[in-house]
Design an enzyme around this catalytic site. Sequence first.
Site, PDB file in Angstrom:
ATOM      1  N   SER A 183       0.810  -1.081   0.071  1.00 23.45           N
ATOM      2  CA  SER A 183       0.099  -0.086   0.044  1.00 23.45           C
ATOM      3  C   SER A 183       1.010   1.450   0.025  1.00 23.45           C
ATOM      4  O   SER A 183       2.183   1.316   0.316  1.00 23.45           O
ATOM      5  CB  SER A 183      -0.850  -0.107   1.128  1.00 23.45           C
ATOM      6  OG  SER A 183      -1.480   1.278   1.536  1.00 23.45           O
TER       7      SER A 183
ATOM      8  N   TYR B   4      -3.006  -0.619  10.446  1.00 24.95           N
ATOM      9  CA  TYR B   4      -2.574  -0.791   8.982  1.00 24.95           C
ATOM     10  C   TYR B   4      -1.283  -0.653   8.543  1.00 24.95           C
ATOM     11  O   TYR B   4      -0.763  -1.115   7.438  1.00 24.95           O
ATOM     12  CB  TYR B   4      -3.965  -0.022   8.186  1.00 24.95           C
ATOM     13  CG  TYR B   4      -4.118  -0.291   6.910  1.00 24.95           C
ATOM     14  CD1 TYR B   4      -4.618  -1.703   6.270  1.00 24.95           C
ATOM     15  CD2 TYR B   4      -3.445   0.662   5.775  1.00 24.95           C
ATOM     16  CE1 TYR B   4      -4.786  -1.867   5.058  1.00 24.95           C
ATOM     17  CE2 TYR B   4      -3.590   0.306   4.491  1.00 24.95           C
ATOM     18  CZ  TYR B   4      -4.217  -0.945   3.842  1.00 24.95           C
ATOM     19  OH  TYR B   4      -4.220  -0.932   2.604  1.00 24.95           O
TER      20      TYR B   4
END
Length: 264
Positions: free
Chosen positions: A156, A169
Amino acid sequence: MEQQAIGQRLRQWFSLEGQTALVTGAARGLGHAIAVALAKAGASVAAVDIGDMTPLVKEVEDLGVTCRARTADLTGLSPDAAEGLIAWANKGDSPATILVNNAGVIRRGPALDEAADQSWRDVLDLNLSTPYLLARAFAGKAITEGRAASIINMGSVNSFQGGLHVSSYAAAKHGLLGLTRALANEWAPDGIRVNAIAPGYMETVLTTAHREDADRAARMLSRIPLGRWGVPEDLAGAAVFLASNASAYVTGSVIGVDGGWLAR
Protein backbone atom coordinates in the site's frame (compact mmCIF):
# COMPACT_ATOMS: atom_id res chain seq x y z
CA MET A 1 6.62 -10.32 -40.33
CA GLU A 2 8.85 -8.43 -37.92
CA GLN A 3 5.81 -7.13 -36.03
CA GLN A 4 4.46 -10.67 -35.74
CA ALA A 5 7.77 -11.85 -34.30
CA ILE A 6 7.76 -9.02 -31.76
CA GLY A 7 4.20 -9.86 -30.78
CA GLN A 8 5.11 -13.51 -30.35
CA ARG A 9 8.06 -12.67 -28.11
CA LEU A 10 5.90 -10.38 -25.99
CA ARG A 11 3.30 -13.12 -25.56
CA GLN A 12 6.04 -15.52 -24.50
CA TRP A 13 7.39 -13.10 -21.90
CA PHE A 14 4.01 -12.38 -20.34
CA SER A 15 2.27 -15.72 -20.89
CA LEU A 16 1.10 -17.63 -17.82
CA GLU A 17 -0.23 -20.61 -19.75
CA GLY A 18 0.18 -23.88 -17.90
CA GLN A 19 0.49 -22.15 -14.53
CA THR A 20 -1.84 -21.88 -11.55
CA ALA A 21 -2.24 -18.78 -9.42
CA LEU A 22 -3.52 -18.82 -5.85
CA VAL A 23 -5.19 -15.47 -5.14
CA THR A 24 -6.51 -14.58 -1.69
CA GLY A 25 -9.27 -12.04 -1.19
CA ALA A 26 -10.39 -12.74 -4.74
CA ALA A 27 -14.14 -12.21 -4.48
CA ARG A 28 -14.16 -8.50 -5.17
CA GLY A 29 -12.09 -5.37 -5.67
CA LEU A 30 -8.35 -5.66 -6.20
CA GLY A 31 -8.20 -9.43 -5.76
CA HIS A 32 -10.96 -10.00 -8.29
CA ALA A 33 -9.24 -7.77 -10.86
CA ILE A 34 -5.89 -9.48 -10.34
CA ALA A 35 -7.38 -12.96 -10.63
CA VAL A 36 -9.05 -12.03 -13.92
CA ALA A 37 -5.84 -10.43 -15.24
CA LEU A 38 -3.80 -13.55 -14.50
CA ALA A 39 -6.48 -15.67 -16.15
CA LYS A 40 -6.37 -13.48 -19.25
CA ALA A 41 -2.63 -14.20 -19.39
CA GLY A 42 -3.46 -17.92 -19.37
CA ALA A 43 -3.20 -18.97 -15.71
CA SER A 44 -5.67 -21.23 -13.99
CA VAL A 45 -6.96 -19.65 -10.78
CA ALA A 46 -7.38 -20.98 -7.26
CA ALA A 47 -9.42 -18.30 -5.51
CA VAL A 48 -9.91 -17.88 -1.76
CA ASP A 49 -12.23 -15.49 0.06
CA ILE A 50 -14.96 -15.32 2.67
CA GLY A 51 -17.33 -13.79 0.11
CA ASP A 52 -19.29 -15.14 -2.84
CA MET A 53 -16.93 -16.03 -5.67
CA THR A 54 -19.58 -17.22 -8.14
CA PRO A 55 -19.19 -14.13 -10.40
CA LEU A 56 -15.40 -14.53 -10.41
CA VAL A 57 -15.55 -18.22 -11.29
CA LYS A 58 -17.86 -17.51 -14.22
CA GLU A 59 -15.77 -14.60 -15.50
CA VAL A 60 -12.54 -16.60 -15.36
CA GLU A 61 -14.00 -19.76 -16.89
CA ASP A 62 -15.53 -17.70 -19.69
CA LEU A 63 -11.92 -16.92 -20.60
CA GLY A 64 -11.30 -20.62 -21.17
CA VAL A 65 -9.26 -21.41 -18.07
CA THR A 66 -10.14 -23.20 -14.85
CA CYS A 67 -11.16 -21.38 -11.68
CA ARG A 68 -11.59 -23.23 -8.41
CA ALA A 69 -12.94 -21.41 -5.37
CA ARG A 70 -12.56 -22.11 -1.68
CA THR A 71 -14.39 -20.22 1.05
CA ALA A 72 -12.09 -19.53 3.99
CA ASP A 73 -11.54 -16.91 6.66
CA LEU A 74 -7.78 -16.35 6.71
CA THR A 75 -7.82 -14.45 9.99
CA GLY A 76 -6.05 -16.47 12.66
CA LEU A 77 -4.60 -18.81 10.05
CA SER A 78 -2.51 -21.59 11.58
CA PRO A 79 0.61 -23.08 9.97
CA ASP A 80 -1.29 -26.34 9.40
CA ALA A 81 -4.19 -24.52 7.74
CA ALA A 82 -1.74 -22.64 5.51
CA GLU A 83 -0.17 -25.95 4.46
CA GLY A 84 -3.64 -27.31 3.72
CA LEU A 85 -4.55 -24.33 1.56
CA ILE A 86 -1.38 -24.68 -0.50
CA ALA A 87 -2.02 -28.42 -0.88
CA TRP A 88 -5.52 -27.64 -2.17
CA ALA A 89 -4.15 -25.08 -4.66
CA ASN A 90 -1.61 -27.62 -5.92
CA LYS A 91 -4.31 -30.16 -6.79
CA GLY A 92 -5.61 -28.17 -9.75
CA ASP A 93 -4.62 -28.28 -13.42
CA SER A 94 -1.00 -27.73 -12.39
CA PRO A 95 0.87 -27.01 -9.15
CA ALA A 96 0.60 -23.40 -8.04
CA THR A 97 3.57 -21.31 -9.18
CA ILE A 98 2.03 -17.91 -8.36
CA LEU A 99 0.81 -16.73 -4.96
CA VAL A 100 -0.97 -13.39 -4.60
CA ASN A 101 -1.33 -12.38 -0.95
CA ASN A 102 -4.14 -9.90 -1.40
CA ALA A 103 -6.59 -10.60 1.45
CA GLY A 104 -6.54 -7.81 4.01
CA VAL A 105 -8.51 -5.54 6.28
CA ILE A 106 -8.27 -1.96 7.49
CA ARG A 107 -9.60 -0.54 10.74
CA ARG A 108 -9.72 3.22 11.15
CA GLY A 109 -9.69 5.07 14.43
CA PRO A 110 -7.40 6.89 16.88
CA ALA A 111 -4.77 4.72 18.54
CA LEU A 112 -6.17 5.72 21.95
CA ASP A 113 -9.64 4.33 21.24
CA GLU A 114 -10.78 1.43 23.41
CA ALA A 115 -11.14 -0.74 20.30
CA ALA A 116 -7.58 -0.10 19.14
CA ASP A 117 -6.11 -3.16 20.84
CA GLN A 118 -8.42 -5.59 19.06
CA SER A 119 -8.03 -3.72 15.77
CA TRP A 120 -4.26 -3.99 16.12
CA ARG A 121 -4.43 -7.76 16.57
CA ASP A 122 -6.93 -8.31 13.75
CA VAL A 123 -5.16 -6.13 11.20
CA LEU A 124 -1.64 -7.37 11.94
CA ASP A 125 -2.89 -10.95 11.83
CA LEU A 126 -4.61 -10.88 8.44
CA ASN A 127 -2.36 -8.33 6.71
CA LEU A 128 1.02 -9.59 7.89
CA SER A 129 0.93 -12.97 9.65
CA THR A 130 -1.32 -14.64 7.06
CA PRO A 131 0.88 -13.62 4.07
CA TYR A 132 3.94 -14.87 5.97
CA LEU A 133 2.40 -18.26 6.72
CA LEU A 134 1.07 -18.72 3.18
CA ALA A 135 4.35 -17.62 1.61
CA ARG A 136 6.27 -20.03 3.82
CA ALA A 137 4.00 -22.98 2.97
CA PHE A 138 3.95 -22.06 -0.73
CA ALA A 139 7.71 -21.59 -1.06
CA GLY A 140 8.51 -24.64 1.01
CA LYS A 141 6.52 -26.87 -1.31
CA ALA A 142 7.91 -25.24 -4.45
CA ILE A 143 11.50 -25.55 -3.22
CA THR A 144 11.03 -29.20 -2.25
CA GLU A 145 9.65 -29.99 -5.71
CA GLY A 146 12.19 -27.85 -7.57
CA ARG A 147 9.74 -25.32 -9.01
CA ALA A 148 10.48 -21.68 -9.68
CA ALA A 149 7.66 -19.47 -8.41
CA SER A 150 6.50 -15.91 -7.88
CA ILE A 151 4.97 -14.41 -4.74
CA ILE A 152 3.18 -11.07 -5.00
CA ASN A 153 2.31 -9.31 -1.75
CA MET A 154 -0.25 -6.52 -1.68
CA GLY A 155 1.36 -3.54 -0.03
CA SER A 156 0.00 0.00 0.00
CA VAL A 157 1.07 3.62 -0.10
CA ASN A 158 0.85 3.10 3.68
CA SER A 159 3.87 0.83 3.33
CA PHE A 160 5.75 4.15 3.06
CA GLN A 161 3.51 6.61 4.92
CA GLY A 162 1.82 6.67 8.30
CA GLY A 163 -1.56 7.92 7.18
CA LEU A 164 -4.10 9.16 9.73
CA HIS A 165 -5.97 6.97 12.22
CA VAL A 166 -4.68 3.79 10.57
CA SER A 167 -1.80 2.88 12.87
CA SER A 168 -2.40 -0.88 12.72
CA TYR A 169 -2.77 -0.84 8.94
CA ALA A 170 0.34 1.28 8.40
CA ALA A 171 2.34 -0.97 10.73
CA ALA A 172 1.16 -4.10 8.92
CA LYS A 173 1.88 -2.70 5.46
CA HIS A 174 5.31 -1.42 6.50
CA GLY A 175 5.97 -4.89 7.90
CA LEU A 176 4.79 -6.58 4.73
CA LEU A 177 7.26 -4.54 2.68
CA GLY A 178 10.08 -5.62 4.99
CA LEU A 179 8.90 -9.22 4.81
CA THR A 180 8.85 -9.04 1.01
CA ARG A 181 12.47 -7.94 0.91
CA ALA A 182 13.62 -10.42 3.54
CA LEU A 183 11.99 -13.43 1.86
CA ALA A 184 13.25 -12.31 -1.55
CA ASN A 185 16.80 -12.45 -0.22
CA GLU A 186 16.27 -15.81 1.46
CA TRP A 187 14.58 -17.65 -1.39
CA ALA A 188 16.27 -16.15 -4.46
CA PRO A 189 18.80 -19.03 -4.69
CA ASP A 190 15.85 -21.42 -4.96
CA GLY A 191 14.17 -19.55 -7.83
CA ILE A 192 11.41 -18.02 -5.69
CA ARG A 193 10.85 -14.37 -6.50
CA VAL A 194 9.05 -12.19 -3.94
CA ASN A 195 7.75 -8.75 -4.87
CA ALA A 196 4.98 -6.37 -3.88
CA ILE A 197 2.48 -4.00 -5.42
CA ALA A 198 1.65 -0.79 -3.56
CA PRO A 199 -1.76 0.47 -4.70
CA GLY A 200 -2.77 4.04 -4.13
CA TYR A 201 -6.32 5.16 -3.47
CA MET A 202 -8.65 2.93 -5.45
CA GLU A 203 -12.38 2.91 -6.11
CA THR A 204 -13.21 0.04 -3.76
CA VAL A 205 -15.46 -0.41 -0.75
CA LEU A 206 -12.47 0.39 1.50
CA THR A 207 -12.35 3.98 0.20
CA THR A 208 -16.10 4.63 0.08
CA ALA A 209 -15.99 6.94 3.10
CA HIS A 210 -13.15 8.97 1.54
CA ARG A 211 -14.92 9.38 -1.78
CA GLU A 212 -18.28 10.28 -0.22
CA ASP A 213 -16.69 13.09 1.80
CA ALA A 214 -16.58 15.80 -0.88
CA ASP A 215 -13.99 18.00 0.85
CA ARG A 216 -11.66 15.15 1.70
CA ALA A 217 -12.03 13.61 -1.77
CA ALA A 218 -11.12 16.91 -3.39
CA ARG A 219 -8.02 17.29 -1.22
CA MET A 220 -6.90 13.76 -2.01
CA LEU A 221 -7.46 14.11 -5.73
CA SER A 222 -5.48 17.34 -5.73
CA ARG A 223 -2.30 15.46 -4.77
CA ILE A 224 -2.70 12.59 -7.21
CA PRO A 225 -0.71 13.67 -10.28
CA LEU A 226 -2.84 11.61 -12.67
CA GLY A 227 -5.90 13.37 -11.29
CA ARG A 228 -8.21 10.42 -10.68
CA TRP A 229 -8.91 7.58 -8.32
CA GLY A 230 -7.47 4.26 -9.36
CA VAL A 231 -9.67 1.36 -10.35
CA PRO A 232 -8.90 -2.30 -9.57
CA GLU A 233 -8.11 -3.01 -13.21
CA ASP A 234 -5.17 -0.59 -12.97
CA LEU A 235 -3.31 -3.35 -11.10
CA ALA A 236 -3.61 -5.85 -13.96
CA GLY A 237 -0.40 -4.97 -15.77
CA ALA A 238 1.76 -4.92 -12.64
CA ALA A 239 0.36 -8.27 -11.47
CA VAL A 240 0.93 -10.03 -14.80
CA PHE A 241 4.41 -8.54 -15.07
CA LEU A 242 5.46 -9.75 -11.61
CA ALA A 243 3.91 -13.18 -12.14
CA SER A 244 5.50 -13.79 -15.54
CA ASN A 245 8.95 -14.33 -17.01
CA ALA A 246 8.93 -10.68 -18.07
CA SER A 247 10.13 -9.96 -14.52
CA ALA A 248 12.56 -12.88 -14.30
CA TYR A 249 15.30 -10.60 -12.87
CA VAL A 250 13.02 -8.73 -10.48
CA THR A 251 12.80 -9.70 -6.82
CA GLY A 252 12.55 -7.79 -3.56
CA SER A 253 10.93 -4.89 -5.41
CA VAL A 254 7.72 -2.95 -4.96
CA ILE A 255 5.74 -1.39 -7.80
CA GLY A 256 3.69 1.64 -6.87
CA VAL A 257 0.36 1.77 -8.70
CA ASP A 258 -0.79 5.02 -7.17
CA GLY A 259 -1.29 7.61 -9.88
CA GLY A 260 1.91 9.30 -8.71
CA TRP A 261 0.80 9.76 -5.07
CA LEU A 262 4.15 8.77 -3.58
CA ALA A 263 6.03 11.02 -5.99
CA ARG A 264 4.44 14.16 -4.51
